[in-house]
Structures are given as structure tokens and as C-alpha cells.
Design a protein around this motif. Structure first.
Motif, PDB file in Angstrom:
ATOM      1  N   ILE A 242     -31.555 125.433  61.409  1.00 35.63           N
ATOM      2  CA  ILE A 242     -30.240 126.174  61.269  1.00 35.63           C
ATOM      3  C   ILE A 242     -29.877 126.406  59.772  1.00 35.63           C
ATOM      4  N   VAL A 243     -29.604 127.750  59.658  1.00 31.39           N
ATOM      5  CA  VAL A 243     -29.103 128.075  58.336  1.00 31.39           C
ATOM      6  C   VAL A 243     -27.668 128.463  58.406  1.00 31.39           C
ATOM      7  N   ALA A 244     -26.855 127.821  57.833  1.00 32.22           N
ATOM      8  CA  ALA A 244     -25.339 128.011  58.097  1.00 32.22           C
ATOM      9  C   ALA A 244     -24.808 128.912  56.817  1.00 32.22           C
ATOM     10  N   VAL A 245     -24.251 129.921  57.184  1.00 25.88           N
ATOM     11  CA  VAL A 245     -23.733 130.956  56.068  1.00 25.88           C
ATOM     12  C   VAL A 245     -22.208 131.313  56.337  1.00 25.88           C
ATOM     13  N   ASP A 246     -21.830 131.810  55.594  1.00 30.64           N
ATOM     14  CA  ASP A 246     -20.469 132.135  55.780  1.00 30.64           C
ATOM     15  C   ASP A 246     -20.298 133.660  54.730  1.00 30.64           C
ATOM     16  N   GLU A 247     -18.963 134.214  55.159  1.00 28.23           N
ATOM     17  CA  GLU A 247     -18.581 135.444  54.419  1.00 28.23           C
ATOM     18  C   GLU A 247     -18.627 135.429  52.949  1.00 28.23           C
ATOM     19  N   THR A 248     -18.422 134.306  52.488  1.00 28.11           N
ATOM     20  CA  THR A 248     -18.330 134.097  50.896  1.00 28.11           C
ATOM     21  C   THR A 248     -19.915 134.131  50.500  1.00 28.11           C
TER      22      THR A 248
ATOM     23  N   GLY B 236     -10.184 124.487  60.868  1.00 31.10           N
ATOM     24  CA  GLY B 236      -9.997 125.991  60.674  1.00 31.10           C
ATOM     25  C   GLY B 236     -11.369 126.684  60.451  1.00 31.10           C
ATOM     26  N   TYR B 237     -11.041 128.029  60.299  1.00 29.58           N
ATOM     27  CA  TYR B 237     -12.162 128.959  60.068  1.00 29.58           C
ATOM     28  C   TYR B 237     -11.779 130.039  59.055  1.00 29.58           C
ATOM     29  N   LEU B 238     -12.957 130.605  58.654  1.00 27.06           N
ATOM     30  CA  LEU B 238     -12.718 131.648  57.525  1.00 27.06           C
ATOM     31  C   LEU B 238     -12.470 133.111  58.467  1.00 27.06           C
ATOM     32  N   PHE B 239     -12.069 133.919  57.701  1.00 29.41           N
ATOM     33  CA  PHE B 239     -12.061 135.447  58.272  1.00 29.41           C
ATOM     34  C   PHE B 239     -11.329 136.314  57.382  1.00 29.41           C
ATOM     35  N   ASN B 240     -12.171 137.314  56.783  1.00 30.40           N
ATOM     36  CA  ASN B 240     -11.431 138.322  55.923  1.00 30.40           C
ATOM     37  C   ASN B 240     -10.656 137.683  54.714  1.00 30.40           C
ATOM     38  N   GLY B 241     -11.450 136.698  54.084  1.00 34.59           N
ATOM     39  CA  GLY B 241     -11.085 136.182  52.869  1.00 34.59           C
ATOM     40  C   GLY B 241      -9.912 135.064  53.082  1.00 34.59           C
ATOM     41  N   THR B 242      -9.448 134.967  54.276  1.00 33.61           N
ATOM     42  CA  THR B 242      -8.479 133.932  54.644  1.00 33.61           C
ATOM     43  C   THR B 242      -9.108 132.652  55.220  1.00 33.61           C
TER      44      THR B 242
ATOM     45  N   TYR C 187     -22.921 131.814  61.377  1.00 32.60           N
ATOM     46  CA  TYR C 187     -21.988 132.711  60.425  1.00 32.60           C
ATOM     47  C   TYR C 187     -20.704 132.306  60.803  1.00 32.60           C
ATOM     48  N   ASP C 188     -19.723 132.114  59.715  1.00 34.26           N
ATOM     49  CA  ASP C 188     -18.469 131.807  59.989  1.00 34.26           C
ATOM     50  C   ASP C 188     -17.895 132.890  59.083  1.00 34.26           C
ATOM     51  N   GLY C 189     -16.780 133.801  59.566  1.00 35.18           N
ATOM     52  CA  GLY C 189     -16.108 134.748  58.684  1.00 35.18           C
ATOM     53  C   GLY C 189     -16.154 136.209  59.431  1.00 35.18           C
ATOM     54  N   SER C 190     -15.651 137.169  58.622  1.00 36.24           N
ATOM     55  CA  SER C 190     -15.645 138.589  59.242  1.00 36.24           C
ATOM     56  C   SER C 190     -16.956 139.114  59.184  1.00 36.24           C
ATOM     57  N   PRO C 191     -17.377 140.079  59.984  1.00 39.06           N
ATOM     58  CA  PRO C 191     -18.724 140.539  59.715  1.00 39.06           C
ATOM     59  C   PRO C 191     -18.736 141.669  58.610  1.00 39.06           C
TER      60      PRO C 191
END
Length: 681
Positions: A115-121, A207-213, A346-350
């Protein structure tokens, strides 16, 4: 940038590379079937049609070949591939016992990333095959210590991170039944799903990440746990770094760190082929969401076929597909592991405001081979002038796209802005079978605006009103022969009546899916949209009742109706119509109040595009809102083709929505013409 309108063409926009097709897994499977099973139709890898015909006319031969080709490791052998060849009620591989988790972990290299775990940052980390096995073994042992037994339910309130994959594989390894919901769902909406299952353990993140929040979901977790009366324990995941408050939970609390770091040996329970693996939920349009039960063996075979043959995934490949945990694509993302390939979470906004091209950046950085997304994402990239090709996408050989119909205009954009060698594989399927009905393969051409072909093993057709198959005409998408991943049942449906009514009441013995399609003369499939009232935003099915329930609780609102309409340019319009209470005014303040209520009471995805006041909502004589007829009226269909006014409680309201549809159609046509003239000038 506005994509030009492009009509489907008889000429393919993409053709398979002869060398690449020869080395593809689907070509290898065809040669194997010819050699070991004597299937001459499978020998010529350039003739996908012949391979497909064999796969749907000889179901036992085909699915037996899939079993043997992928080396299914059963603890006890099957007695027969298929008995009771009917729908519903088909029985696959009786006698066989196996386990999904065993197959998901067996091909993973200890020292390579599983698994490669990435997020919106842009941040991320890797979980190796060795680490994944160890974490799954640890969590499985923890669940057993918490009293979880074979057949018990374990549920997750989790974002798309490795924690969700580990928790699912651990539950499945002991024969427990898994279900998961994303944390953008309000606690009540999650409880509407999970409470039906009477779960033993809840696993939830902070919690989770989405669009900078960073969205704090600690209080939501506490509320959800309090709604699930059968819990014996809550496992708390520290994902975004928020400290868990010292609160009284309704069950034993276990930190994820403790649950996942024990030194244990993994033993996977051998369960029957049709033992429940997970429960995925419908949108809940007409009431509580329906729990759809799939089995270990059916998912295993279907996902190996889809990911191994159609997506050509295997060891050394990487898949990055944007999804939430409550969309069926998450289940397919996990199943990437079955092929020995690496999956990306992927955690975050597309497309976060700060980095709208972050997914392309991550695809480049992590050398992704298959990139998955939705039509709205690709259309948005084009609209806002994002250039994926500024990143090195040389590793990407295919783009999967699903969730709604992909307009023809998106295909040349991908060719010109991602790469001409990249195959754009638009697919269509459903949560119901947790897979695809139609899409592409490495050996199939691609026509703009079309799905290349029905998938192997899928006996797809378009039926007219009389239940006859039609070609080159719009009809209902039907499946005429069983698939292994069709539901075992609906949850809490002991006599199977709800399951039967959902798919088999229109055409007895034939699965009606609820999509309008055209099967073209060259064998491709064009999807025109839903033929029922399910909302389908970015591939995530939403329940209209979730929205109605929230909005109609507001004192200013007497009644509400939400619909989702596919538009000719590939967009999706989801307006909310409200009947105001006496004295109420639909001003900016009330619109804001409605949006916030929907966001908090359902999820951000449920927030409508527009809020419009109407004099009333039309109903049937028995009081049911006319959701599908209103949708069709707003898409410009004439009244006499949509509904019988005599069957409506207030026919004048039907005319009102017909006028709204006509006015919107004229306005969109005018805007399109004006835009075209401006470009020519």
C-alpha cells in the motif's frame, strides 16, 4: 476551457498496441484457455468478441478457467462450478472453502510496498507486504479477543487510508462480515446503515482531510457509537493527530496502536464460497439503505477477472483510484492486492484549491500504472485548464473512469493532455455486483463516448419495453445470465422478496439494472444515465430520502424534492425543489441554512447545486413523490412520454415542472450556441 460537443464516431479514437496486447494478461489467459481447455475461440487475442461469447455461453467453462488460471487456493475443492443456473438463486462452486484475505496477501513481497498511502498535501508513506501481514494478524487477534466470531459484524467509520484496508482484511480473515462508511456521512446517516447489522466492534478515526481542512470527527464517533447498541468495543484510530478526549464510551475502548502492533501469526478461516464477506449499502432512496451482501468466493473471482484481465494488473503495477470508503470502488481498490499489485489510498479532495493537480503529481511521483477517476474530475480538469502532462506520466498506461456516463468530448482531451498512448477505459457497473458490467480491456479499441464492450462473463443486453434485446436503440441494461458476484442476499430479507423486487420484477429471471444503454453494431455500449430515481453524483449513489428527511425538518420548509439529471455536456445537475411554509421566503439566508442542514445532517456530497421554490410537489395517487417523472421533465422530455396526468394528485404541478424543463433546455441551448459563436469569432 469548455469541452466541445462531440458525437460518437464509428472510428476508434484509440487502438491497442499490437505488441502490448500480445503480452497482456487477457491475451495470456486466452492462450491458456485454448491450450488447457481447448477453447479455440480464445486463441486469437485480437478477437475479444469471440472470447466474450465463450465466456457468456459456457459459464461453467469460463469461470472454471478463471479459477484455475489464477490458482485459487481452496482448503476444500468445489464439487461443481455452477448449480441451479438461474437468477436469483444461482449457486457457485458448492463444496469449496477458502478465504479472501489469504488470497489478498499471498502474492505480496515482504520488502515491496503493498500500500502507498498519500493525501492531498502530497505527504505519504508505504506499507510493505510484511508490515501489512503483521498488522492484519495483530488486528485479527485483537478482534477475536474482543469476542468477534465467524459471522459477526465489524464496521468502520473511516477515511480512505491503510487503516480501513487492514481492518477489513483482519475481519475477513476470521470470517467476520465487514462494512464501512466514510466520515463525511453524519453519525445518523452512518447509524442508519450500521445499526441494521448489529455490529460487535466499531473501528473509527479521529478525522479526515478535505480541501485544506482537517475535519474533526471525534464527537461524531461518540454519537455513532452511542447509536449502535450491540457494540462490545470501539477501536479508535489516530489518523489526523487529534487527541481523543477522556469521555465515557458505550463500549470498551481500544487504541489502534495497541490493536495493530501485537506480534501474532495470521490464520485465515476456511469459509464456504458463499460465506458473507462484506455488506455494501444502497443509497436509501425509498427508505433505509439496503444492505447488499457479497460472498468471499464471488468477489474473489470477479475482482481477479476485472483487475487481472481487464485492467491488466499484476506484480510491479500500481493503481491509484480516487474513491471514498463508502463507494464500491474502494472495494475494488482493496482487491488490487489480489493480483499482487500495489494499491494506493488517498485522503482528501480530488482537486484541492491549493493543489488542483495533486493526483496527477502523485501518479507521477509513485509511478502509477492505472489511474482511476470520475467523469466530473476529467471534465473539471479540462474546464479549469489543468495540464496533467506537465508531470511525468510515462508510467500510466490506462485511465479508468466510472461513476456516470463519460461524454465523448473527454476522450480527445485525455489523448491531447495526458497522452495518446494511454487507454481511457470508461466503465459501468454497480454497488449491486461490486464490479463492472462493461468497459475495456487491453485488446479492445476505444470509441469516444462509448464503453468498448461488455466485460467477460457478463451477458449484457439492452431490452425494449417488451423484454426483447435491441441493437442500436436505447433500452434497459439487463444481465441475462448469473455472475458470481451478484448479491447473496439483502440484509434482513429472509424470504428474498426485496432482492427479487429490486432486480427481477420487471423481466422474470433477468437482472434489470436501472440504466438506459445502447448496444452499438460494433459491440460497444453507450450509457445514457439512470432509469430510476437514484442520485448519482461523481459515482457515489446518494439517497434522496436522506436529503428530504433533513430539509423537511426545517420549519420554513413544507416539502422538498431533490433530483439528479445527467446533462448532454457530461455534467450532472442536482437541484432541490422546496415548498415553503406560510410566511417563509427563499432568500440567501434560508438557502444557506438549508445547505448547512444538508451538509451536517447527511454529508457535503448531498448539498444541492441549486435551491428553487415551487408551488408544490406532484405525487402519485398513493402519495409517492414523482421523482423519476420530474427528472425526465427537467431533461426536456414531453409530458405525454413521462407520466399520465390522471394518475397524479395535482396535474398542474406536472405542467409546472415541464415548463421549468423547457425553459432550462432553451437556456442551455442558447448558451451552447453563443459559446460556439464566440469561439468561431
Amino acid at each position: 476551457m469548455t469541452l466541445p460537443l462531440i458525437t460518437p464516431s464509428p472510428d476508434p479514437i484509440w487502438l491497442p498496441d499490437p505488441e502490448a496486447t500480445t503480452t497482456s494478461r487477457i491475451a495470456d489467459f486466452g492462450r491458456w484457455a485454448a491450450r488447457h481447455r481447448g477453447v479455440q475461440a480464445a486463441h486469437d487475442h485480437t478477437d475479444y468478441g469471440a472470447l466474450h461469447r465463450w465466456s457468456t455461453t459456457d459459464l461453467e467453462g469460463f469461470w472454471g478457467a478463471v479459477w484455475e488460471y489464477f490458482g485459487i487456493d481452496a482448503d476444500t475443492p468445489y464439487e461443481q462450478v455452477l448449480v441451479e443456473n438461474r437468477m436469483p438463486g444461482a449457486r457457485w462452486f458448492p463444496g469449496a472453502t477458502l478465504n479472501y484475505t489469504h488470497h489478498a496477501l499471498r502474492h505480496l513481497r515482504d520488502d515491496a510496498p503493498a500500500i502507498v498511502a498519500v493525501d492531498e498535501t502530497g505527504a505519504g508513506y508505504e506499507v510493505s507486504g510484511k508490515q501489512l501481514r503483521a498488522q492484519v494478524a495483530s488486528v485479527a487477534a485483537t478482534l477475536q479477543d474482543l469476542g468477534v466470531k465467524e459471522g459477526d459484524r465489524v464496521v468502520g467509520y473511516l477515511p480512505n487510508t491503510p487503516h480501513a484496508i487492514v481492518a477489513f482484511l483482519a475481519a475477513a480473515s476470521i470470517g467476520a462480515v465487514w462494512s464501512v462508511c466514510g466520515q463525511d456521512y453524519a453519525p445518523r446517516a452512518a447509524a442508519d446503515r450500521f445499526a441494521q447489522l448489529e455490529p460487535t466492534v466499531l473501528i473509527a478515526a479521529d478525522g479526515y482531510l478535505f480541501n485544506g481542512t482537517t475535519h474533526d470527527r471525534r464527537e461524531a464517533v461518540l454519537e455513532l457509537a452511542g447509536s449502535l447498541r450491540t457494540l462490545s468495543a470501539v477501536v479508535l484510530v489516530d489518523h489526523v493527530g487529534l487527541p481523543w478526549p477522556a469521555r465515557t464510551y458505550p463500549a470498551l475502548v481500544v487504541p489502534w496502536e495497541d490493536a495493530s502492533t501485537r506480534t501474532e501469526q495470521l490464520t485465515c478461516a476456511a469459509v464456504p464460497f458463499d460465506h458473507p464477506l462484506w455488506v455494501v449499502f444502497s443509497s436509501g432512496t425509498t427508505g433505509l439503505p439496503k444492505g447488499i451482501v457479497h460472498g468471499h468466493g464471488g468477489v474473489l473471482l470477479e475482482h481477479l477477472k476485472t483487475l487481472g484481465l481487464h485492467s491488466d494488473l499484476g506484480p510491479g503495477d500500481r493503481l491509484l483510484w480516487y474513491t471514498t470508503t463508502h463507494w464500491m470502488m474502494w472495494n475494488l481498490v482493496v482487491s488490487t492486492l489480489l493480483t499482487g499489485a500495489t494499491t494506493c489510498t488517498y485522503d482528501g479532495s480530488p482537486a484541492p484549491f491549493a493543489r488542483p493537480d495533486v493526483l496527477w503529481e502523485l501518479a507521477s511521483r509513485h509511478r502509477v500504472t492505472v489511474f482511476g477517476t470520475s467523469p466530473q474530475y476529467l471534465l473539471g480538469m479540462a474546464k479549469f485548464g489543468i495540464e496533467p502532462a506537465v508531470h511525468d506520466l510515462s508510467s500510466v498506461r490506462g485511465i479508468g473512469c466510472t461513476g456516470s456516463a463519460l461524454p465523448a468530448s473527454a476522450y480527445p482531451w485525455v489523448r491531447d493532455h495526458v497522452g495518446s498512448r494511454v487507454q481511457l477505459a470508461s466503465t459501468s457497473g454497480g454497488t449491486d455486483v461490486v464490479s463492472a458490467f462493461a468497459g475495456s480491456a487491453p485488446t479492445t479499441p476505444v470509441w469516444a463516448g462509448e464503453l468498448s464492450a461488455p466485460h467477460l462473463g457478463v451477458a449484457l443486453a439492452a431490452y425494449d419495453e417488451g423484454g426483447m434485446p435491441v441493437v442500436d436503440r436505447v433500452g434497459e441494461l439487463v444481465i441475462t445470465r448469473p455472475m458470481p458476484s451478484m448479491p447473496l442476499s439483502f440484509w434482513n430479507d429472509p424470504d428474498g422478496s426485496r432482492y427479487h423486487d429490486a432486480y427481477f420484477s420487471t423481466y422474470p429471471g433477468v437482472w434489470r439494472h436501472g440504466d438506459w444503454i445502447t448496444v452499438t453494431p460494433h459491440g460497444s455500449v453507450i450509457v445514457h444515465g439512470r432509469s430510476d430515481s437514484t442520485l448519482n453524483r461523481n459515482g457515489v449513489r446518494l439517497g434522496s430520502s436522506d436529503i428530504h428527511d433533513v430539509v423537511e425538518r426545517l420549519p420554513e420548509i413544507a416539502e422538498a424534492l431533490v433530483i439528479g439529471a445527467e446533462e448532454t455536456d457530461g455534467g450532472y445537475w442536482m437541484p432541490l425543489f422546496v415548498v415553503l411554509a406560510d410566511g417563509a421566503v427563499l432568500d440567501d439566508a434560508l438557502c444557506g441554512k438549508i445547505r448547512e442542514a444538508v451538509r451536517a445532517g447527511a454529508s457535503p456530497r448531498h448539498v444541492p447545486d441549486e435551491i428553487l421554490a415551487v408551488p408544490g410537489i406532484p405525487h402519485t395517487r398513493t402519495g409517492k413523490k414523482l421523482e423519476v417523472p420530474v427528472k425526465r421533465l427537467l431533461q426536456g422530455a414531453p409530458v405525454d412520454q413521462v407520466v399520465n396526468p390522471a394518475a397524479v394528485d395535482n396535474p398542474e404541478l406536472v405542467e409546472h415542472f415541464a415548463r421549468l424543463g423547457a425553459e432550462r433546455h432553451r437556456r442551455l441551448t442558447h448558451e451552447t450556441v453563443t459559446d460556439t459563436r464566440r469561439k468561431r469569432a
